[in-house]
Design a protein around this motif. Structure first.
Motif, PDB file in Angstrom:
ATOM      1  N   THR A  40      13.537 -16.792 -35.348  1.00 33.12           N
ATOM      2  CA  THR A  40      13.980 -16.793 -36.741  1.00 33.12           C
ATOM      3  C   THR A  40      15.483 -17.063 -36.745  1.00 33.12           C
ATOM      4  N   ARG A  41      16.033 -17.196 -37.910  1.00 34.32           N
ATOM      5  CA  ARG A  41      17.466 -17.464 -38.040  1.00 34.32           C
ATOM      6  C   ARG A  41      18.317 -16.383 -37.379  1.00 34.32           C
ATOM      7  N   TYR A  42      17.830 -15.152 -37.371  1.00 34.24           N
ATOM      8  CA  TYR A  42      18.616 -14.035 -36.857  1.00 34.24           C
ATOM      9  C   TYR A  42      18.145 -13.510 -35.508  1.00 34.24           C
ATOM     10  N   GLY A  43      17.093 -14.080 -34.952  1.00 31.26           N
ATOM     11  CA  GLY A  43      16.590 -13.661 -33.649  1.00 31.26           C
ATOM     12  C   GLY A  43      15.079 -13.686 -33.626  1.00 31.26           C
ATOM     13  N   PRO A  44      14.487 -13.581 -32.440  1.00 35.47           N
ATOM     14  CA  PRO A  44      13.032 -13.672 -32.307  1.00 35.47           C
ATOM     15  C   PRO A  44      12.310 -12.424 -32.812  1.00 35.47           C
ATOM     16  N   VAL A  45      11.056 -12.637 -33.204  1.00 37.56           N
ATOM     17  CA  VAL A  45      10.174 -11.540 -33.620  1.00 37.56           C
ATOM     18  C   VAL A  45       8.872 -11.686 -32.837  1.00 37.56           C
ATOM     19  N   GLN A  46       8.395 -10.590 -32.253  1.00 39.32           N
ATOM     20  CA  GLN A  46       7.134 -10.598 -31.523  1.00 39.32           C
ATOM     21  C   GLN A  46       6.353  -9.338 -31.855  1.00 39.32           C
ATOM     22  N   VAL A  47       5.043  -9.501 -32.042  1.00 32.77           N
ATOM     23  CA  VAL A  47       4.165  -8.403 -32.444  1.00 32.77           C
ATOM     24  C   VAL A  47       3.132  -8.142 -31.354  1.00 32.77           C
ATOM     25  N   ARG A  48       2.855  -6.861 -31.125  1.00 33.25           N
ATOM     26  CA  ARG A  48       1.798  -6.432 -30.197  1.00 33.25           C
ATOM     27  C   ARG A  48       0.747  -5.665 -31.001  1.00 33.25           C
ATOM     28  N   LEU A  49      -0.514  -6.040 -30.817  1.00 30.21           N
ATOM     29  CA  LEU A  49      -1.630  -5.355 -31.479  1.00 30.21           C
ATOM     30  C   LEU A  49      -2.412  -4.532 -30.476  1.00 30.21           C
ATOM     31  N   SER A  90      -5.388  -8.019 -41.186  1.00 27.20           N
ATOM     32  CA  SER A  90      -5.164  -9.468 -41.124  1.00 27.20           C
ATOM     33  C   SER A  90      -3.666  -9.728 -41.194  1.00 27.20           C
ATOM     34  N   ALA A  91      -3.310 -11.005 -41.168  1.00 24.97           N
ATOM     35  CA  ALA A  91      -1.896 -11.387 -41.284  1.00 24.97           C
ATOM     36  C   ALA A  91      -1.506 -11.618 -42.736  1.00 24.97           C
ATOM     37  N   HIS A  92      -2.374 -11.255 -43.661  1.00 26.38           N
ATOM     38  CA  HIS A  92      -2.078 -11.413 -45.088  1.00 26.38           C
ATOM     39  C   HIS A  92      -1.308 -10.191 -45.584  1.00 26.38           C
ATOM     40  N   VAL A  93      -0.041 -10.124 -45.170  1.00 28.90           N
ATOM     41  CA  VAL A  93       0.848  -9.039 -45.598  1.00 28.90           C
ATOM     42  C   VAL A  93       1.997  -9.658 -46.388  1.00 28.90           C
ATOM     43  N   ASP A  94       2.489  -8.914 -47.353  1.00 32.45           N
ATOM     44  CA  ASP A  94       3.562  -9.409 -48.209  1.00 32.45           C
ATOM     45  C   ASP A  94       4.895  -9.452 -47.478  1.00 32.45           C
ATOM     46  N   THR A  95       5.758 -10.335 -47.951  1.00 35.15           N
ATOM     47  CA  THR A  95       7.133 -10.395 -47.472  1.00 35.15           C
ATOM     48  C   THR A  95       7.872  -9.171 -47.976  1.00 35.15           C
ATOM     49  N   VAL A  96       8.654  -8.545 -47.105  1.00 29.07           N
ATOM     50  CA  VAL A  96       9.468  -7.404 -47.501  1.00 29.07           C
ATOM     51  C   VAL A  96      10.749  -7.953 -48.111  1.00 29.07           C
ATOM     52  N   SER A  97      11.049  -7.519 -49.320  1.00 35.03           N
ATOM     53  CA  SER A  97      12.248  -7.976 -50.020  1.00 35.03           C
ATOM     54  C   SER A  97      13.490  -7.674 -49.193  1.00 35.03           C
ATOM     55  N   GLY A  98      14.324  -8.681 -49.009  1.00 31.98           N
ATOM     56  CA  GLY A  98      15.537  -8.534 -48.214  1.00 31.98           C
ATOM     57  C   GLY A  98      15.338  -8.801 -46.742  1.00 31.98           C
ATOM     58  N   ALA A  99      14.094  -8.979 -46.316  1.00 31.91           N
ATOM     59  CA  ALA A  99      13.786  -9.224 -44.901  1.00 31.91           C
ATOM     60  C   ALA A  99      12.855 -10.431 -44.779  1.00 31.91           C
ATOM     61  N   THR A 100      13.185 -11.493 -45.473  1.00 27.54           N
ATOM     62  CA  THR A 100      12.329 -12.675 -45.516  1.00 27.54           C
ATOM     63  C   THR A 100      12.138 -13.296 -44.140  1.00 27.54           C
ATOM     64  N   TYR A 101      13.218 -13.480 -43.377  1.00 22.25           N
ATOM     65  CA  TYR A 101      13.112 -14.117 -42.067  1.00 22.25           C
ATOM     66  C   TYR A 101      12.291 -13.264 -41.104  1.00 22.25           C
ATOM     67  N   THR A 102      12.548 -11.963 -41.091  1.00 21.96           N
ATOM     68  CA  THR A 102      11.777 -11.064 -40.230  1.00 21.96           C
ATOM     69  C   THR A 102      10.314 -11.062 -40.645  1.00 21.96           C
ATOM     70  N   SER A 103      10.039 -11.015 -41.945  1.00 19.83           N
ATOM     71  CA  SER A 103       8.654 -11.014 -42.430  1.00 19.83           C
ATOM     72  C   SER A 103       7.923 -12.282 -42.015  1.00 19.83           C
ATOM     73  N   ASP A 104       8.582 -13.426 -42.161  1.00 19.99           N
ATOM     74  CA  ASP A 104       7.952 -14.693 -41.775  1.00 19.99           C
ATOM     75  C   ASP A 104       7.673 -14.738 -40.272  1.00 19.99           C
TER      76      ASP A 104
END
Length: 152
Positions: free
Chosen positions: A69-78, A120-134
């Protein structure tokens, strides 16, 4: 004045007689110094499914790809049990600055709770954290695909 964002690509140019010639192309990749832990190299690689240590039989762990992302990588573990997402954990996310930490301290827990609720991955964008949410949704979808889960 806010500094310009760092480009992921740098071009080395030489100007000869008014003409520019491209000498080379250098791709810049995010480093772990801009992430939460800096230890993702010891984590399960993206898309790999394995039995989770210390969990009930039948639980598996799947890492999504690291999404830049613009501010750094995001990775998720399930963690998945009986075909359901039991936990969703952001194992890497931007936290190099105070603003990153402040934003993600409320955004990440919301995204994690919503993932378990939505299954599922159908979660809303958190206001103020658009890049992290995406980035979170992108990595989450990759983990869901690797685990061959069917969403709601």
């Amino acid at each position: 004045m806010r500094p310009a964002p760092i480009s992921r690509t740098r071009r080395n140019l030489v100007v000869l007689g008014g003409s520019a010639a491209v000498l080379g192309l250098l791709f810049l990749y995010p480093t772990s110094t801009n992430s939460k832990s800096g230890t993702t190299s010891s984590a399960v690689p993206p898309g790999v499914v394995r039995t989770a240590p210390g969990t009930a039989t039948g639980s598996t762990v799947v890492n999504g790809t690291s999404v830049p992302t613009r501010y750094g990588p995001v990775q998720v573990r399930l963690t998945i049990r009986n075909g359901r997402i039991v936990t969703a954990t952001a194992i890497d996310y931007p936290s190099s600055g105070g603003r990153d930490r402040a934003i993600n301290s409320y955004a990440i827990p919301l995204l994690q709770r919503e993932t378990v609720a939505a299954q599922s991955a159908h979660v809303d964008t958190v206001s103020g954290a658009t890049y992290t949410s995406d980035g979170y949704r992108g990595s989450l979808q990759a983990a869901i695909d690797a685990a061959h889960l069917k969403g709601k």
